[in-house]
Enzyme design. Structure first.
Site, PDB file in Angstrom:
ATOM      1  N   LYS A 109     108.141  50.701  24.334  1.00  0.00           N
ATOM      2  CA  LYS A 109     108.381  51.660  25.416  1.00  0.00           C
ATOM      3  C   LYS A 109     108.502  50.964  26.778  1.00  0.00           C
ATOM      4  O   LYS A 109     109.001  51.565  27.729  1.00  0.00           O
ATOM      5  CB  LYS A 109     107.267  52.707  25.449  1.00  0.00           C
ATOM      6  CG  LYS A 109     107.068  53.438  24.112  1.00  0.00           C
ATOM      7  CD  LYS A 109     107.535  54.825  24.144  1.00  0.00           C
ATOM      8  CE  LYS A 109     107.414  55.659  22.861  1.00  0.00           C
ATOM      9  NZ  LYS A 109     107.310  55.031  21.569  1.00  0.00           N
TER      10      LYS A 109
HETATM   11  C1  LIG Z   1     107.913  55.441  20.367  1.00  0.00           C
HETATM   12  C2  LIG Z   1     107.881  54.520  19.226  1.00  0.00           C
HETATM   13  C3  LIG Z   1     108.736  54.672  18.113  1.00  0.00           C
HETATM   14  C4  LIG Z   1     109.672  55.832  17.940  1.00  0.00           C
HETATM   15  O1  LIG Z   1     110.706  55.887  18.890  1.00  0.00           O
HETATM   16  P1  LIG Z   1     111.404  57.273  19.188  1.00  0.00           P
HETATM   17  O2  LIG Z   1     112.308  57.010  20.322  1.00  0.00           O
HETATM   18  O3  LIG Z   1     110.309  58.232  19.529  1.00  0.00           O
HETATM   19  O4  LIG Z   1     112.126  57.673  17.941  1.00  0.00           O
HETATM   20  C5  LIG Z   1     108.661  53.726  17.105  1.00  0.00           C
HETATM   21  N1  LIG Z   1     107.789  52.719  17.152  1.00  0.00           N
HETATM   22  C6  LIG Z   1     106.954  52.537  18.197  1.00  0.00           C
HETATM   23  C7  LIG Z   1     105.994  51.399  18.167  1.00  0.00           C
HETATM   24  C8  LIG Z   1     106.975  53.424  19.269  1.00  0.00           C
HETATM   25  O5  LIG Z   1     106.118  53.251  20.285  1.00  0.00           O
END
Ligand SMILES: *Cc1c(COP(=O)(O)O)cnc(C)c1O
Length: 485
Positions: A109
């Site tokens: 993120k």
């Molecule tokens: C947020 C997240 C995801 C999923 O991503 P999306 O955009 O919500 O589909 C997968 N893996 C990790 C480690 C994340 O933090």
């Protein structure tokens, strides 16, 4: 210009959309002309990450000036990531792993949450307004948001997490957060308590009045904001560039991307990249045991009425994939009335069914897979024994999908295995009940080093230790408003 997925008359400029997050009618902001203009792939192949990011963002964010975007990109990505490539591509077995976890908090993120605050700050410049972000977190996103907003002009952030219900590492990451515009508070209760109180605060008349008097707008930084979506398009192009550079593909050749999916933001960004001209063969949508997307992509019926499963890939434990609404908008032929109807069904019945044509359009490009925890552990173990590479549980779900699809793929890796050391160790037939010791133990097995931010964490100074009850959360927010001016 942006508009709501549910109503073409509900419009906003890019800057307004970044500040508002969600459209006033509850829909998501989309650009109906997306894909009319293509990104110059030849240029992508010659430029570095920052140049490509600026080029892509400029084409999507209409009312931002070139200089504003360049500065935002520079602030977000200069000296903040542990890899000069920002998102390096590593060959692992038959596949290529796109490492998205080299940001300041070792979270995927980070890629978007380093840039969103910069875009917000630029949108606020000259308006006299400020933004205060309120976030409830179950652990991971809170830290990435704190780090992204730290000392960004015209912004502030209050993060709330459930006391005693996040991991020791997550707790320490948040409690040691520096910055003059950040507040971190544990609350008595669980994540839902924190989340529902934050939702209530957004609607609290008294709080909003006090905020308005100070020129402060209360906002969220969640993953439906276009300012979080757009930065994610960049690394799909970057991975393509690296495949060409490595001689794995010829320019123009189509590529398979496998994406560990929760809220559907990451894989949607890939779809946006394909609309912008990226040659894509398929997107593998990889879910864990919360396989609501697997069922939807197989049948056209989205049904959230099912048991929520807690897995070893918790960031994908989601029953409502919000960003899917944007895919439906494009795949239905931009039929706002249909989208509004399906979303009404989802809100009222917890399910909806798309028409055959829409489903066909989706199935042409998206292939669903899912793995339960056992299969995920097996994959971590198997890949390590065969290649020496250690996957985290989220990335392993996507790697597994690529194995089952049976063609070389770019596997998006969304977390450092060190953030899930105990589960990864267990998959490798080891155990360690203490999180900090597990981190060290894993570093003895994994050839990849512990990220500096995690290695230094155990000794980091604790700056936030407040624990409050739910009714006191409003006071915490008011204190931050005082501080902001
Ligand atoms: C947020 C997240 C995801 C999923 O991503 P999306 O955009 O919500 O589909 C997968 N893996 C990790 C480690 C994340 O933090």
């Amino acid at each position: 210009m942006y508009q709501s997925t549910r109503n073409p008359e509900c419009k906003a400029s890019a800057k307004q959309a970044v500040l508002q997050g969600i459209a006033p009618d509850g829909g998501l902001f989309v650009d109906s002309t997306l894909g009319k203009e293509k990104i110059d792939l030849d240029r992508i192949l010659k430029q570095n990450y920052l140049e490509n990011a600026a080029m892509i963002l400029e084409s999507l964010l209409d009312d931002y000036l070139r200089e504003e975007i360049e500065e935002a990109v520079k602030n977000a990505y200069s000296g903040t990531f542990a890899s000069e490539d920002i998102t390096p591509l590593v060959k692992v077995g038959d596949h290529s792993v796109l490492e998205l976890f080299h940001g300041p908090t070792s979270a995927f993120k980070d890629v978007a949450l380093t840039l969103l605050p910069q875009l917000m700050s630029k949108a606020l410049a000259g308006t006299g307004e400020k933004v205060l972000i309120l976030t409830a977190t179950s652990g991971d996103t809170g830290k990435a948001a704190l780090s992204g907003f730290q000392d960004v002009e015209n912004t502030g952030i209050c993060v709330f997490y459930p006391h005693g219900k996040v991991s020791a590492i997550q707790q320490k990451q948040m409690a040691s957060q520096k910055g003059n515009n950040v507040s971190v508070t544990a609350i008595e209760g669980n994540f839902d308590d924190a989340q529902s109180e934050v939702k209530r605060l957004f609607l609290d008349e008294d709080l909003n009045k006090k905020a308005a008097e100070k020129g402060i707008r209360l906002s969220s930084a969640n993953s439906i904001n276009i300012g979080r979506l757009v930065p994610q398009i960049v690394y799909y192009f970057e991975a393509y560039k690296d495949l060409v550079k490595q001689g794995a593909i010829q320019p123009g050749q189509k590529v398979v991307y496998s994406v560990p999916t929760g809220n559907f933001g990451d894989v949607l960004a890939g779809y946006y990249a394909s609309l912008l001209g990226l040659p894509v063969e398929k997107f593998l949508v990889a879910s864990n045991a919360n396989n609501v997307l697997y069922d939807f992509l197989s049948s056209g019926t989205y049904d959230r009425n099912r048991e929520f499963v807690s897995t070893i890939s918790p960031s994908m434990d989601i029953l409502i994939s919000s960003n899917l609404e944007r895919l439906l908008y494009y795949m239905s032929g931009k039929d706002e009335a249909k989208i509004a109807g399906w979303m009404k069904d989802l809100a009222e019945k917890g399910s909806y069914q798309v028409d055959e044509k829409t489903l066909e359009n989706i199935q042409e490009l998206f292939v669903p897979f899912w793995s339960d925890d056992d299969k995920t552990r097996q994959t971590i173990d198997e890949v390590f024994r065969e290649t020496g590479y250690v996957l985290d549980p989220h990335s392993a779900v996507a790697y597994r999908a690529a194995m089952e699809y049976g063609k070389p793929a770019v596997v998006l890796s969304t977390a450092s295995p060190y953030k899930f050391s105990q589960d990864v160790l267990e998959a490798l037939d080891e155990t360690e009940s203490d999180e900090w010791k597990a981190l060290k133990k894993l570093s003895g097995i994994n050839p990849q080093q512990v990220p500096v931010n995690l290695a230094e964490l155990e000794e980091a100074e604790i700056l936030h230790s407040r624990v409050v009850n739910r009714p006191e959360m409003a006071e915490v927010v008011e204190e931050m408003m005082e501080k902001m001016g």
